[in-house]
Design a protein around this motif. Structure first.
Motif, PDB file in Angstrom:
ATOM      1  N   LEU A  90       0.821  -1.210   0.000  1.00 32.97           N
ATOM      2  CA  LEU A  90       0.000   0.000   0.000  1.00 32.97           C
ATOM      3  C   LEU A  90       0.854   1.258   0.000  1.00 32.97           C
ATOM      4  CD1 LEU A  90      -2.284  -2.046   0.491  1.00 32.97           C
ATOM      5  CD2 LEU A  90      -3.343  -0.347   1.972  1.00 32.97           C
ATOM      6  N   ASP A  91       2.088   1.152   0.439  1.00 36.68           N
ATOM      7  CA  ASP A  91       3.008   2.281   0.347  1.00 36.68           C
ATOM      8  C   ASP A  91       3.513   2.482  -1.077  1.00 36.68           C
ATOM      9  OD1 ASP A  91       2.822   2.757   3.078  1.00 36.68           O
ATOM     10  OD2 ASP A  91       4.608   1.577   3.556  1.00 36.68           O
ATOM     11  N   LEU A  92       3.605   1.396  -1.842  1.00 37.59           N
ATOM     12  CA  LEU A  92       4.236   1.436  -3.160  1.00 37.59           C
ATOM     13  C   LEU A  92       3.265   1.611  -4.318  1.00 37.59           C
ATOM     14  CD1 LEU A  92       6.726  -1.554  -2.691  1.00 37.59           C
ATOM     15  CD2 LEU A  92       7.386   0.841  -2.983  1.00 37.59           C
ATOM     16  N   ALA A 112      -5.667   0.113   4.892  1.00 35.10           N
ATOM     17  CA  ALA A 112      -6.154   1.327   4.233  1.00 35.10           C
ATOM     18  C   ALA A 112      -6.889   2.219   5.220  1.00 35.10           C
ATOM     19  CB  ALA A 112      -7.069   0.962   3.066  1.00 35.10           C
ATOM     20  N   ASN A 113      -7.629   1.602   6.127  1.00 37.23           N
ATOM     21  CA  ASN A 113      -8.332   2.367   7.158  1.00 37.23           C
ATOM     22  C   ASN A 113      -7.350   3.133   8.035  1.00 37.23           C
ATOM     23  OD1 ASN A 113      -9.478   2.230  10.229  1.00 37.23           O
ATOM     24  ND2 ASN A 113     -11.109   2.688   8.771  1.00 37.23           N
ATOM     25  N   LEU A 114      -6.260   2.485   8.418  1.00 32.17           N
ATOM     26  CA  LEU A 114      -5.249   3.136   9.252  1.00 32.17           C
ATOM     27  C   LEU A 114      -4.585   4.296   8.512  1.00 32.17           C
ATOM     28  CD1 LEU A 114      -3.525   0.035  10.915  1.00 32.17           C
ATOM     29  CD2 LEU A 114      -5.017   1.711  12.026  1.00 32.17           C
ATOM     30  N   LEU A 115      -4.465   4.156   7.198  1.00 30.20           N
ATOM     31  CA  LEU A 115      -3.832   5.205   6.388  1.00 30.20           C
ATOM     32  C   LEU A 115      -4.816   6.292   5.978  1.00 30.20           C
ATOM     33  CD1 LEU A 115      -1.646   2.968   4.034  1.00 30.20           C
ATOM     34  CD2 LEU A 115      -0.852   4.323   5.990  1.00 30.20           C
ATOM     35  N   GLY A 116      -6.091   6.050   6.237  1.00 28.80           N
ATOM     36  CA  GLY A 116      -7.108   7.038   5.881  1.00 28.80           C
ATOM     37  C   GLY A 116      -7.345   7.147   4.392  1.00 28.80           C
ATOM     38  N   ASN A 152     -13.054   0.478   3.247  1.00 28.52           N
ATOM     39  CA  ASN A 152     -11.869   1.155   2.723  1.00 28.52           C
ATOM     40  C   ASN A 152     -11.317   0.497   1.457  1.00 28.52           C
ATOM     41  OD1 ASN A 152     -11.933   1.934   5.798  1.00 28.52           O
ATOM     42  ND2 ASN A 152     -10.671   3.473   4.771  1.00 28.52           N
ATOM     43  N   LEU A 153     -12.143  -0.315   0.807  1.00 20.98           N
ATOM     44  CA  LEU A 153     -11.812  -0.861  -0.501  1.00 20.98           C
ATOM     45  C   LEU A 153     -12.784  -0.319  -1.534  1.00 20.98           C
ATOM     46  CD1 LEU A 153     -10.973  -4.684  -0.246  1.00 20.98           C
ATOM     47  CD2 LEU A 153      -9.465  -2.714   0.032  1.00 20.98           C
ATOM     48  N   ARG A 154     -12.276  -0.082  -2.733  1.00 23.71           N
ATOM     49  CA  ARG A 154     -13.130   0.228  -3.872  1.00 23.71           C
ATOM     50  C   ARG A 154     -12.880  -0.840  -4.931  1.00 23.71           C
ATOM     51  NH1 ARG A 154     -11.303   5.217  -6.693  1.00 23.71           N
ATOM     52  NH2 ARG A 154     -10.484   3.834  -8.315  1.00 23.71           N
ATOM     53  N   VAL A 155     -13.820  -1.749  -5.059  1.00 27.26           N
ATOM     54  CA  VAL A 155     -13.659  -2.851  -6.014  1.00 27.26           C
ATOM     55  C   VAL A 155     -14.042  -2.350  -7.409  1.00 27.26           C
ATOM     56  CG1 VAL A 155     -14.300  -5.201  -6.630  1.00 27.26           C
ATOM     57  CG2 VAL A 155     -14.114  -4.556  -4.208  1.00 27.26           C
ATOM     58  N   ASP A 156     -13.031  -2.098  -8.220  1.00 27.46           N
ATOM     59  CA  ASP A 156     -13.260  -1.531  -9.546  1.00 27.46           C
ATOM     60  C   ASP A 156     -13.613  -2.574 -10.597  1.00 27.46           C
ATOM     61  OD1 ASP A 156     -12.812   1.050  -8.673  1.00 27.46           O
ATOM     62  OD2 ASP A 156     -10.700   1.075  -9.263  1.00 27.46           O
ATOM     63  N   GLY A 157     -13.308  -3.855 -10.303  1.00 29.02           N
ATOM     64  CA  GLY A 157     -13.596  -4.868 -11.303  1.00 29.02           C
ATOM     65  C   GLY A 157     -12.970  -6.200 -10.956  1.00 29.02           C
ATOM     66  N   LEU A 158     -12.839  -7.037 -11.987  1.00 25.91           N
ATOM     67  CA  LEU A 158     -12.330  -8.392 -11.827  1.00 25.91           C
ATOM     68  C   LEU A 158     -11.105  -8.604 -12.717  1.00 25.91           C
ATOM     69  CD1 LEU A 158     -15.691 -10.408 -12.032  1.00 25.91           C
ATOM     70  CD2 LEU A 158     -14.613  -9.415  -9.992  1.00 25.91           C
ATOM     71  N   MET A 159     -10.275  -9.552 -12.299  1.00 27.37           N
ATOM     72  CA  MET A 159      -9.081  -9.907 -13.066  1.00 27.37           C
ATOM     73  C   MET A 159      -8.960 -11.417 -13.141  1.00 27.37           C
ATOM     74  SD  MET A 159      -5.700 -11.139 -12.682  1.00 27.37           S
ATOM     75  CE  MET A 159      -4.566 -10.547 -11.425  1.00 27.37           C
ATOM     76  N   THR A 160      -8.419 -11.917 -14.243  1.00 25.90           N
ATOM     77  CA  THR A 160      -8.084 -13.338 -14.327  1.00 25.90           C
ATOM     78  C   THR A 160      -6.849 -13.513 -15.185  1.00 25.90           C
ATOM     79  OG1 THR A 160      -9.029 -15.553 -14.604  1.00 25.90           O
ATOM     80  CG2 THR A 160      -9.387 -14.014 -16.417  1.00 25.90           C
ATOM     81  N   VAL A 161      -6.186 -14.643 -14.982  1.00 28.87           N
ATOM     82  CA  VAL A 161      -5.070 -15.068 -15.828  1.00 28.87           C
ATOM     83  C   VAL A 161      -5.578 -16.211 -16.688  1.00 28.87           C
ATOM     84  CG1 VAL A 161      -2.746 -16.052 -15.872  1.00 28.87           C
ATOM     85  CG2 VAL A 161      -3.375 -14.390 -14.090  1.00 28.87           C
ATOM     86  N   GLY A 162      -5.412 -16.092 -17.992  1.00 30.94           N
ATOM     87  CA  GLY A 162      -5.915 -17.112 -18.900  1.00 30.94           C
ATOM     88  C   GLY A 162      -5.297 -18.471 -18.626  1.00 30.94           C
TER      89      GLY A 162
END
Length: 230
Positions: A90-92, A112-116, A152-162
């Motif tokens: 989360l820092d990087l 994320a909550n701790l980092l605001g 404190n999460l925003r789920v923008d979508g889904l990912m997969t590896v073929g």
């Protein structure tokens, strides 16, 4: 061939895949810089790319501090994230695209909550059922929906590896299954929850099939930079 020329060729292939599918939504190209030198970041930025993807926290931890202060590409964590590296990640990174379990999502949410901050993420789904791959089971909808309720999460979508296959139908089925899950989850959101927007699927070997099946984000490494160098 220089990167700008490669990008022009890739963009043409993207547009042809969109035409074949009848889709015309924007496709985000994430430049995968795993095992590539620092110069790859600079080439990507100079070529007009907006996103980079790194697979390992430890590699990003020594690379990113070497970048210029005005380096402004979005940094995406696209590889398996170990729970003991959540704080550093989360820092990087600006976004975690490989959240593969509810427990990992909860740990990211707590940090994320701790980092605001509200951390953008993608949920990684194991669409092929291959035991060597990480990700939510495609049928574990309850856990996937639970991630959407973490404050404190925003789920923008889904990912997969073929899948590890040369059979086009096998690959296409995996991508089609992710798109169907994506649509299903969006219909089950609570009132007021934003719809997911991103379907991250497709890499150097299968990105055209992925786009034909509705991908909005592809992850290209070898296709852009050639064989890994470090």
């Amino acid at each position: 061939m220089i990167l700008v020329e490669k990008l022009a060729s890739i963009q043409e292939r993207i547009e042809k895949a969109q035409h074949r599918s009848g889709l015309n939504s924007e496709v985000i190209l994430v430049a995968v810089t795993k095992n590539q030198p620092i110069t790859a970041f600079l080439e990507a930025q100079q070529a007009g790319l907006g996103q980079i993807g790194e697979n390992r926290v430890q590699e990003a931890a020594w690379k990113f501090p070497l970048l210029e202060k005005d380096f402004n590409l979005t940094r995406r964590m696209i590889g398996h994230l170990q729970s003991n590296k959540v704080n550093k990640a989360l820092d990087l990174f600006h976004t975690i695209d490989s959240v593969d379990s509810l427990s990992l999502a909860q740990k990211i949410n707590k940090r994320a909550n701790l980092l605001g901050l509200i951390m953008p993420v993608l949920l990684e789904i194991n669409t092929s059922g291959e035991i060597q791959k990480n990700g939510f089971s495609i049928n574990d909808i309850e856990a996937q929906l639970a991630c959407r309720n973490l404050e404190n999460l925003r789920v923008d979508g889904l990912m997969t590896v073929g899948p590890l296959s040369n059979d086009e139908n096998t690959i296409r089925t995996a991508f089609k299954n992710l798109r169907e899950l994506f649509n299903n989850l969006n219909t089950q959101l609570s009132s007021g929850q934003p719809q997911m927007q991103e379907l991250s699927m497709g890499m150097s070997s299968d990105f055209e099939i992925a786009i034909e099946e509705g991908s909005t984000m592809i992850r290209l490494g070898t296709e852009l930079f050639g064989p890994r160098k470090i």
